[in-house]
Scaffold this active site. Structure first.
Site, PDB file in Angstrom:
ATOM      1  N   THR A  75       0.788  -1.238   0.000  1.00 54.20           N
ATOM      2  CA  THR A  75       0.000   0.000   0.000  1.00 54.20           C
ATOM      3  C   THR A  75       0.822   1.292   0.000  1.00 54.20           C
ATOM      4  OG1 THR A  75      -1.787  -1.155   1.089  1.00 54.20           O
ATOM      5  CG2 THR A  75      -1.814   1.248   1.235  1.00 54.20           C
ATOM      6  N   ASP A 201      -9.534  -3.064   1.030  1.00 53.10           N
ATOM      7  CA  ASP A 201      -8.337  -3.778   1.477  1.00 53.10           C
ATOM      8  C   ASP A 201      -8.601  -4.492   2.796  1.00 53.10           C
ATOM      9  OD1 ASP A 201      -5.344  -4.190   1.117  1.00 53.10           O
ATOM     10  OD2 ASP A 201      -5.390  -3.327   3.127  1.00 53.10           O
ATOM     11  N   HIS A 205      -8.331  -8.613   3.346  1.00 51.62           N
ATOM     12  CA  HIS A 205      -7.459  -9.323   4.289  1.00 51.62           C
ATOM     13  C   HIS A 205      -8.279 -10.184   5.256  1.00 51.62           C
ATOM     14  CE1 HIS A 205      -3.618  -7.657   3.214  1.00 51.62           C
ATOM     15  NE2 HIS A 205      -4.090  -6.421   3.272  1.00 51.62           N
ATOM     16  N   HIS A 352      -1.497  -9.431  -0.377  1.00 49.87           N
ATOM     17  CA  HIS A 352      -0.893  -8.849  -1.574  1.00 49.87           C
ATOM     18  C   HIS A 352       0.552  -8.561  -1.239  1.00 49.87           C
ATOM     19  CE1 HIS A 352      -1.136  -4.997   0.524  1.00 49.87           C
ATOM     20  NE2 HIS A 352      -2.304  -5.437   0.953  1.00 49.87           N
TER      21      HIS A 352
END
Ligand code: NAG
Ligand code: NAG
Ligand code: NAG
Ligand code: NAG
Ligand code: NAG
Ligand code: NAG
Ligand code: NAG
Length: 504
Positions: A75, A201, A205, A352
């Site tokens: 990020t 996001d 997760h 990611h």
């Protein structure tokens, strides 16, 4: 006959030009651009979850199907890439958690609030500064909400307007605040906005990219975006002048519960320090003689890419920076690294950080507004290319970055027009040379062709949108809910029974 055919083409190309909308901009008003980043919003979510507002953006502007992010796909590094146009090795934000051997400092999410982490290279600036400092207008201001790095001054400059990151601020509020800033009177309003939303996001997760929770989060974001579009459409000035980019930093991939690589099983934890995430790690090794020893133990581990610093692949553009470790590790899709001190009881279902060529790491990209073409779908470009694109839309002086304007100019209306104008110019030049050799019959033919061309122009005008549209080749994967007897109480499974898409 060849000549006539030629003329038909010339005249009908002309119809594209007459149909192009000229944006309403006066010299007093700088161009307007809003950049929206929805963290972890994977490129194929709008197709998978059938998000009506996102899918409607293709008619309104441009969709770029695949954005290739820079590496690592995390990020903070990628937000700095998007806003500066540089790969991570060049701008120096190489992870969400970093070690800097020059200042012997470490930083993580909470304390990356010091300029030194973001301004390692003093020649690199976020575009909000370039916009504010451009000398062509009295009315340029940047407004930034929660964008990583926006809370520290760079070369002494902060955004004109800014709000810090806050988990309590929903994307709906963030979008409405940005709209308010653009909506103010000319004397105070912003002309560039960069805003960040965390929801996609966080859900990715916590529940995985394919889950009913993700469906819920994405449909909420779709609603938020739809409200923003209504606000914009209800304001004649913004409807005509505001350019909007909706994109993200990276995608998301499922993590399997039993796919963990525990470093303590392979290497002596007293010989190194590790910084990064569960997907990639920079290993700093104080004694050089231990680098080979650690490398030897690590290099056979399946599902893990292991590199000594000098061997990190060129295409990652992740090597020439002191903040990159002596040994660098990155997992294959679906796998996690457990490093010493990591809380093993913490489970995530999505992650990611992987290879930036993996399509599940690719984020969305949509753009619309007076600068952009409409009804256009384009295959791909890179996160580093955003800067030259935005710089052009904002009419800023060209700055050298790692991005390429050539890669992105095709989505701009202006370049589409210029392209065709050039073509026509060339064609007409050739034609007039030939005209001298023409006789009486040909001239009559020419006049009838021009008349036919006029009719064509009118028809083409009416259908120009369809002509420009490029049909999507992508077949969305269909999902169904697993029933409890299939071993799950939740989650989706791809109906073509691709085992990788099942989450447990
Ligand atoms: C163009 O912008 C000017 C300046 O703000 C505004 O007064 C005018 O109404 C706009 N014209 C159109 C067609 O939107
Ligand atoms: C950065 O954040 C840390 C932890 O929240 C805080 O202690 C520190 O004062 C902050 N530093 C700056 C420069 O704002
Ligand atoms: C704008 O003008 C100031 C003062 O003349 C100068 O210092 C600055 O470099 C200029 N900025 C740009 C982007 O040209
Ligand atoms: C967010 O809201 C919760 C409850 O509404 C509150 O306890 C918390 O302090 C808030 N956090 C921030 C950063 O404002
Ligand atoms: C996803 O959410 C939307 C809106 O809440 C709902 O209409 C749709 O049925 C959901 N899709 C699935 C597969 O659950
Ligand atoms: C490599 O692995 C062996 C066997 O597990 C272990 O004894 C040794 O300490 C490891 N070497 C390093 C440098 O961690
Ligand atoms: C990116 O830009 C920096 C600074 O100009 C340069 O040193 C570096 O080589 C560039 N990276 C690539 C991959 O071109």
């Amino acid at each position: 006959m060849g000549k006539i055919f030629f003329l038909i083409i010339v005249i009908n190309l002309n119809s594209f030009i007459s149909c192009a909308i000229i944006p309403n901009q006066t010299s007093l008003t700088p161009p307007l651009l809003l950049l929206i980043s929805l963290d972890g919003f994977r490129w194929d979510y709008p197709d998978i979850y059938q998000l009506p507002t996102f899918n409607s953006l293709v008619q309104r502007g441009v969709r770029v199907k695949h954005i290739e992010p820079s590496f690592v796909t995390a990020t903070f590094p990628l937000h700095w890439t998007m806003i500066t146009g540089f790969h991570e090795e060049s701008h120096g934000v190489v992870g969400n958690v970093m070690y800097d051997p020059e200042s012997h400092a470490t930083a993580g999410y909470g304390d990356l609030n010091d300029t030194k982490w973001w301004a390692q290279n003093p020649h690199i600036e976020p575009i909000w500064i370039g916009n504010q400092l451009a000398n062509d207008s009295l009315h340029r201001r940047s407004g930034v909400i929660a964008w990583p790095g926006s809370n520290v001054p760079i070369n002494g400059h902060l955004p004109s307007r800014r709000l810090p990151f806050d988990f309590n601020r929903t994307c709906r509020t963030v979008m409405q605040q940005a709209f308010e800033w653009f909506h103010e009177p000319l004397e105070t309003r912003i002309n560039f906005g960069a805003i960040y939303c965390f929801e996609s996001d966080r859900t990715g997760h916590a529940h995985g990219p394919l889950s009913s929770e993700m469906n819920q989060t994405l449909h909420q974001l779709d609603k938020d975006l739809s409200e923003l579009l209504h606000l914009i459409d209800a304001d004649p000035y913004l409807k005509t002048n505001l350019n909007v980019i909706v994109t993200a930093d990276h995608g998301m991939h499922e993590v399997k519960a039993n796919q963990r690589i525990k470093l303590d099983n392979y290497i002596d934890s007293t010989l190194y320090k590790a910084y990064g995430s569960r997907i990639f790690l920079n290993l700093f090794i104080p004694l050089a003689k231990n680098i080979d020893r650690l490398y030897r133990n690590l290099s056979g581990i399946p599902n893990l890419e292991v590199y000594k610093k000098a061997q990190i692949p060129q295409r990652y553009h992740y090597q020439s920076n002191v903040r990159i470790g002596d040994i660098f590790l990155v997992t294959k899709l679906g796998w996690e690294i457990i490093s010493p001190g990591d809380d093993e009881s913490h489970v995530s279902f999505g992650a990611h950080g992987h290879d930036n060529q993996e399509t599940s790491m690719h984020p969305i990209f949509y753009a619309f507004g007076p600068a952009f073409r409409t009804n256009l779908q384009v295959e791909s470009f890179r996160s580093v290319d955003f800067y030259p694109l935005m710089s052009h839309v904002l009419q800023l002086k060209e700055v050298e970055t790692n991005g390429s304007f050539n890669n992105v100019q095709g989505i701009l209306k202006e370049f589409f027009k210029t392209d065709i104008l050039n073509t026509i110019h060339t064609l007409i030049t050739k034609t007039t040379v030939k005209l001298r050799n023409w006789g009486y019959v040909e001239i009559v033919c020419l006049i009838s062709v021009i008349l036919m061309g006029l009719v064509f122009t009118i028809v083409a005008c009416r259908y120009s949108k369809q002509l420009v549209y490029v049909q999507s080749q992508y077949e969305p994967i269909r999902y169904r809910l697993l029933s409890i007897t299939e071993g799950s109480t939740n989650n989706f499974v791809a109906s073509d029974s691709d085992a990788d898409e099942v989450i447990n």
